[in-house]
Scaffold this active site. Structure first.
Site, PDB file in Angstrom:
ATOM      1  N   LYS A  71       4.927 -11.528   2.930  1.00 22.82           N
ATOM      2  CA  LYS A  71       2.398 -11.883   2.809  1.00 22.82           C
ATOM      3  C   LYS A  71       2.928 -11.615   1.518  1.00 22.82           C
ATOM      4  O   LYS A  71       3.774 -10.840   0.529  1.00 22.82           O
ATOM      5  CB  LYS A  71       2.456 -10.600   3.351  1.00 22.82           C
ATOM      6  CG  LYS A  71       1.133 -10.936   2.963  1.00 22.82           C
ATOM      7  CD  LYS A  71      -0.116  -9.996   4.028  1.00 22.82           C
ATOM      8  CE  LYS A  71      -0.084  -8.302   3.277  1.00 22.82           C
ATOM      9  NZ  LYS A  71      -0.929  -8.425   2.398  1.00 22.82           N
ATOM     10  N   GLU A  89      -9.496  -9.661   4.154  1.00 21.84           N
ATOM     11  CA  GLU A  89      -9.186  -8.556   3.181  1.00 21.84           C
ATOM     12  C   GLU A  89     -10.848  -8.335   2.891  1.00 21.84           C
ATOM     13  O   GLU A  89     -10.992  -9.180   2.126  1.00 21.84           O
ATOM     14  CB  GLU A  89      -8.747  -7.861   2.662  1.00 21.84           C
ATOM     15  CG  GLU A  89      -8.579  -6.502   2.063  1.00 21.84           C
ATOM     16  CD  GLU A  89      -7.470  -5.430   1.697  1.00 21.84           C
ATOM     17  OE1 GLU A  89      -6.374  -5.715   1.189  1.00 21.84           O
ATOM     18  OE2 GLU A  89      -8.006  -4.481   1.040  1.00 21.84           O
ATOM     19  N   SER A 127       1.037  -1.074  -0.002  1.00 18.04           N
ATOM     20  CA  SER A 127      -0.099  -0.422  -0.145  1.00 18.04           C
ATOM     21  C   SER A 127       0.723   1.317   0.055  1.00 18.04           C
ATOM     22  O   SER A 127       0.269   2.931  -0.369  1.00 18.04           O
ATOM     23  CB  SER A 127      -0.758   0.236   1.388  1.00 18.04           C
ATOM     24  OG  SER A 127      -0.246   0.071   2.290  1.00 18.04           O
TER      25      SER A 127
HETATM   26  O1  KIV Z   1      -0.665  -3.332   1.386  1.00 17.12           O
HETATM   27  C1  KIV Z   1      -0.487  -3.400   2.392  1.00 17.12           C
HETATM   28  O2  KIV Z   1      -1.086  -2.512   3.333  1.00 17.12           O
HETATM   29  C2  KIV Z   1      -1.807  -4.977   3.079  1.00 17.12           C
HETATM   30  C3  KIV Z   1      -3.081  -4.270   4.223  1.00 17.12           C
HETATM   31  C4  KIV Z   1      -4.433  -3.687   3.348  1.00 17.12           C
HETATM   32  C5  KIV Z   1      -3.129  -6.271   4.357  1.00 17.12           C
HETATM   33  O3  KIV Z   1      -2.235  -5.731   2.294  1.00 17.12           O
END
Ligand code: KIV
Length: 274
Positions: free
Chosen positions: A118, A187, A50
């Site tokens: 992640k 999400e 993000s």
């Molecule tokens: O990129 C991010 O900040 C995320 C969150 C929204 C979980 O993946």
């Protein structure tokens, strides 16, 4: 005392062990200074992709590169000392093959020294999650709304609103858990589905717009601080820093323009000749 024992960070197995226990607190951070602020209160700091929206003003996370993630991952590691730091794998760095994912994840872990990565995707990424997990790379999954797939989805809409659409998301959760992920972000899914998944799988679920039925919560820091130009509807604001920053900048500009900006005599106690 060794360097390793001087700093005690949370680990992926410790987060995994929190299933059904004390809720997991997670926030994003992309900078050393915000990482230092959230470190004392969070179990996990996510260097989320993000950052493409928040720091760089992109419309989506698709343009984010491995280099961008590594640069900010290093900053967050420098600023924090207790939380587990998880770095997002950006779009295009892991989907082609499990080997591609391994090379990208190793680069992230070597160059940032973060504790886990992640990646987005459920059943289709299960083989990759197993490959990484078996080779010493703790993986957090990400299911439900998957922002990196925006061009295929068409819009950022909530998932699993009708019960008839739950099955693929439940399968994603089960596949990621069985593949060896230590936790999974869910999400923008409806509360009953989040609850059902949380009860069904063995690893902690971390919700974002997925209700308090999850084992933990994550928010984008700038969203909850009121610093993002566009904030998802489900985000609860805990601050309103945008207007506060603008007011401070306005006062500064006024001081400069009216020549009331304090000079060095203010700091050094210098006396001007009369
Ligand atoms: O990129 C991010 O900040 C995320 C969150 C929204 C979980 O993946």
């Amino acid at each position: 005392m060794s360097v390793a024992s001087a700093i005690r960070r949370k680990t992926a197995p410790e987060i995994r062990a929190r299933k059904g226990g004390e809720p997991i607190v997670m926030l994003t951070s992309y900078h050393a200074h915000t990482a230092a602020l959230v470190d004392r209160h969070c179990d996990v700091i996510l260097v989320g992709d993000s950052l493409g929206n928040v720091m760089h003003g992109f419309e989506t996370t698709v343009p984010v590169t491995l280099e961008m993630m590594i640069l900010q991952g290093r900053a967050v590691m420098r600023g924090s000392s207790h939380a587990l730091v998880v770095v997002d794998m950006p779009f295009g760095s892991y989907e082609a093959s499990k080997e591609q994912a391994f090379h990208s994840a190793v680069k992230i872990m070597k160059e940032t020294q973060c504790g886990a990565v992640k990646l987005e995707g459920g059943a289709r990424m299960a083989e990759t999650v197993a490959f990484l997990s078996q080779r010493g790379i703790p993986v957090m999954g990400h299911i439900g709304l998957k922002p990196q797939s925006i061009n295929a989805l068409g819009s950022f809409r909530a998932q699993g609103r009708e019960q008839g659409s739950w099955e693929p998301i439940e399968n994603d959760a089960g596949a990621i858990s069985q593949a060896g992920a230590f936790s999974v972000v869910i999400e923008a899914v409806a509360e009953p589905l989040a609850r059902k998944i949380t009860q069904a799988i063995a690893i902690p679920t971390i919700g974002i717009g997925a209700s308090s039925a999850c084992d933990g919560q994550v928010l984008v820091l700038e969203d909850m601080l009121g610093l993002s130009p566009r904030t998802p509807k489900f985000v609860r604001r805990y601050g309103n820093l945008g207007p506060a920053i603008e007011a401070a900048v306005e006062s500064y500009a006024k001081d400069v323009r009216s020549r009331t900006f304090p000079g060095p005599e203010h700091v050094y106690g210098m006396k001007t000749k009369s």
